[in-house]
Enzyme design. Structure first.
Site, PDB file in Angstrom:
ATOM      1  N   ARG A   1      -6.466   1.787  17.767  1.00  0.00           N
ATOM      2  CA  ARG A   1      -6.262   0.332  17.649  1.00  0.00           C
ATOM      3  C   ARG A   1      -5.900  -0.328  18.973  1.00  0.00           C
ATOM      4  NH1 ARG A   1      -3.356   0.221  11.656  1.00  0.00           N
ATOM      5  NH2 ARG A   1      -5.341   0.238  10.515  1.00  0.00           N
TER       6      ARG A   1
ATOM      7  N   LYS B   1       0.838  -1.210   0.000  1.00  0.00           N
ATOM      8  CA  LYS B   1       0.000   0.000   0.000  1.00  0.00           C
ATOM      9  C   LYS B   1       0.870   1.256   0.000  1.00  0.00           C
ATOM     10  CE  LYS B   1      -2.873   0.596   3.613  1.00  0.00           C
ATOM     11  NZ  LYS B   1      -2.724   1.880   4.324  1.00  0.00           N
ATOM     12  N   SER B   2       1.896   1.275   0.846  1.00  0.00           N
ATOM     13  CA  SER B   2       2.753   2.470   0.945  1.00  0.00           C
ATOM     14  C   SER B   2       3.416   2.768  -0.398  1.00  0.00           C
ATOM     15  CB  SER B   2       3.857   2.242   1.986  1.00  0.00           C
ATOM     16  OG  SER B   2       3.288   2.119   3.261  1.00  0.00           O
TER      17      SER B   2
ATOM     18  N   LYS C   1      -4.448   5.747  14.344  1.00  0.00           N
ATOM     19  CA  LYS C   1      -4.569   5.091  13.025  1.00  0.00           C
ATOM     20  C   LYS C   1      -6.025   5.175  12.568  1.00  0.00           C
ATOM     21  CE  LYS C   1      -0.258   4.098  12.784  1.00  0.00           C
ATOM     22  NZ  LYS C   1       0.551   4.858  11.833  1.00  0.00           N
TER      23      LYS C   1
ATOM     24  N   ASP D   1       1.775  -1.219  11.877  1.00  0.00           N
ATOM     25  CA  ASP D   1       0.462  -1.689  11.411  1.00  0.00           C
ATOM     26  C   ASP D   1       0.215  -3.154  11.764  1.00  0.00           C
ATOM     27  OD1 ASP D   1      -0.064   0.807  10.358  1.00  0.00           O
ATOM     28  OD2 ASP D   1       0.634   0.295   8.352  1.00  0.00           O
TER      29      ASP D   1
HETATM   30  C1  S3P Z   1       2.637   4.709   6.184  1.00  0.00           C
HETATM   31  C2  S3P Z   1       3.179   5.064   7.391  1.00  0.00           C
HETATM   32  C3  S3P Z   1       2.603   4.630   8.682  1.00  0.00           C
HETATM   33  C4  S3P Z   1       1.641   3.460   8.524  1.00  0.00           C
HETATM   34  C5  S3P Z   1       0.696   3.654   7.367  1.00  0.00           C
HETATM   35  C6  S3P Z   1       1.481   3.797   6.071  1.00  0.00           C
HETATM   36  C7  S3P Z   1       3.261   5.219   4.948  1.00  0.00           C
HETATM   37  O1  S3P Z   1       1.895   5.713   9.240  1.00  0.00           O
HETATM   38  O2  S3P Z   1       0.899   3.266   9.723  1.00  0.00           O
HETATM   39  O3  S3P Z   1      -0.194   2.559   7.252  1.00  0.00           O
HETATM   40  O4  S3P Z   1       2.964   4.699   3.856  1.00  0.00           O
HETATM   41  O5  S3P Z   1       4.077   6.161   5.045  1.00  0.00           O
HETATM   42  P1  S3P Z   1       2.640   6.874  10.097  1.00  0.00           P
HETATM   43  O6  S3P Z   1       3.511   7.636   9.203  1.00  0.00           O
HETATM   44  O7  S3P Z   1       1.533   7.708  10.654  1.00  0.00           O
HETATM   45  O8  S3P Z   1       3.390   6.119  11.169  1.00  0.00           O
END
Ligand code: S3P
Length: 442
Positions: free
Chosen positions: A350, A24-25, A346, A319
């Site tokens: 959670r 996803k990221s 989140k 996550d």
């Molecule tokens: C993400 C960073 C994380 C993660 C999120 C995806 C990203 O969040 O929890 O699901 O793609 O940069 P945070 O930056 O708030 O820790």
């Protein structure tokens, strides 16, 4: 019509080999950088979840040509910058989407209004607005830095920003804004967070320097970078693979292999933790794919022991704590997860929802501000009871975690709002059924 609930119950072992959906990221970043770049970016393995589709729609609203060529295959024609969208940009449930896009949009002289679903409208945007404000952006929003929000960008100046919380989203927003700031941008992170933005900026031809210093990691984006369209191969999401692997670990007789899983060292704290719990995991076929390490990971049903998870591991598995809570429920002894306060901001709180769901399923839990303790059911030599209807507050990871718990518990477990699973893992239910899971509902 989709079901209002899904119910998981104990059946046979889980067996098979599957691919995790695209990360996803990385998927969000591929679309955003593709739109900011000059020329064509071809993406393979894009996660076609609701969150990422919102980002794709947003990129076309900002003027990029965005086209789906086939399953997971997308083409983005970037115009070398963003044009002002004609309407509100709705990022749905996606914190990553909205925070990264705000950063990217802040670099341009235009006004953009952002909104999202009820969960996203409740989440703090101040963490991104603060550095963007220091760079010269301005905005008007609801109280507490909540969406909807109108951001006015352009004429940004350099920032050297020290992250107050370990957040890859905030780091990325500052770096993306820095692409169009006089003097570029620097971010100092006391604890290393996922580095996909840094890696992908380089793949698009930007210069990014990363230095380990005494007070953390300094990421320097020099000014006047030109991004050029490229090819991106999106690896399998370790945060989605986590559900499949833990499902195999807790369901007797199971053996499941997840192919092509991303093994970025800043994303695999869960594998370390499960290893310490005594999980039977094997990693094979380790290879490089598009600048990231990927491998096939096999999990077999295991006798797990509770562990203390050190707080410094949190950014590499933030996550994954909900599904770790499920592994911990089936373990012998206590699992203590410390330093996880970020879990509260989140898609839902959670810590609170895992504590409530696990305890409704008969598991002993203790909830503190930044700590969750789970007392494994094996302690008293009994199984996890299950038998609950769990309220997910529309959080995909809370829903998937409790369904996995239901697959190995004494009594079935139901979750509400199952449609939200599609934000990160469309096809989760069918994939699990293919492995032998009994999950009922549409
Ligand atoms: C993400 C960073 C994380 C993660 C999120 C995806 C990203 O969040 O929890 O699901 O793609 O940069 P945070 O930056 O708030 O820790």
């Amino acid at each position: 019509m989709t079901a209002a609930h899904l119910t998981a119950r104990r059946a046979g072992p889980l067996k098979g080999t599957v691919r995790a959906p695209g990360d996803k990221s990385i998927s969000h970043r591929a679309l955003i950088l593709g739109a900011l770049a000059q020329g064509v970016t071809e993406i393979e393995g894009l996660l076609e979840g609701d969150d990422v589709k919102r980002t794709a729609a947003a990129m076309s609203a900002f003027g990029a040509g965005v086209e789906r060529l086939g399953e997971g295959r997308w083409r983005v024609e970037g115009r070398g910058g963003f044009a002002e969208p004609a309407d509100v940009v709705d990022c749905g449930n996606a914190g990553t989407g909205v925070r990264l896009i705000m950063g990217a949009a802040a670099g341009f002289d235009m006004s953009v209004t952002f909104t999202g679903d009820a969960s996203l409208r409740g989440r703090p945007m101040n963490r991104v607005l603060k550095p963007l404000g220091e760079m010269g952006a301005s905005w008007i929003c609801r109280q507490g830095g909540r969406l909807p929000l109108t951001l006015k960008g352009g004429n940004l100046k350099h920032i050297a920003y020290r992250l107050p919380e370990p957040s890859a989203q905030v780091k990325s927003a500052v770096l993306l804004a820095g692409l169009h700031a006089a003097g570029g941008a620097e971010v100092i992170e006391p604890e290393a967070t996922r580095d996909h933005t840094e890696r992908m900026l380089r793949a698009f031809g930007a210069e990014v320097e990363v230095r380990d210093e005494t007070d953390g990691r300094r990421i320097v984006l020099p000014p006047d970078q030109k991004l050029v369209g490229t090819r991106i191969h999106v690896p399998g999401d370790p945060s989605s693979a986590a559900f499949l692997l833990v499902a195999a670990l807790v369901t007797p007789g199971s053996e499941v292999t997840v192919q092509g899983m991303l093994l970025n060292p800043l994303r695999i704290g869960l594998l370390d933790t499960l290893g310490e719990m005594g999980a039977d995991l094997s990693v094979t076929n380790v290879r490089d794919e598009g600048g990231e390490t990927v491998a096939d990971v096999t999990a077999r049903h295991s006798d797990l022991e509770g562990v203390e998870v050190p707080p410094e591991r949190a950014p590499s598995m933030i996550d994954e704590y909900p599904i770790l809570g499920v592994a911990a429920a089936f373990a012998r002894g206590k699992t203590v997860m410390r330093g996880i306060g970020e879990m509260r901001v989140k898609e839902s709180d959670r810590i609170a929802l895992m504590a409530a769901g696990l305890s409704a399923c008969g598991i002993g839990v203790e909830e503190e501000a930044e700590t969750l303790t789970v007392v494994g059911a094996k302690q008293g030599n009994h199984l996890v009871a299950g038998g609950a209807g769990v309220t997910t507050h529309g959080d995909h990871r809370i829903a998937m975690s409790h369904l996995i718990l239901g697959l190995a518990a004494e009594r079935p477990v139901s979750v509400d709002e199952p449609g939200m699973i599609a934000t990160s893992f469309p096809g989760f239910v069918n994939l699990m059924r293919g492995l032998g899971a009994d999950i009922e509902g549409a």
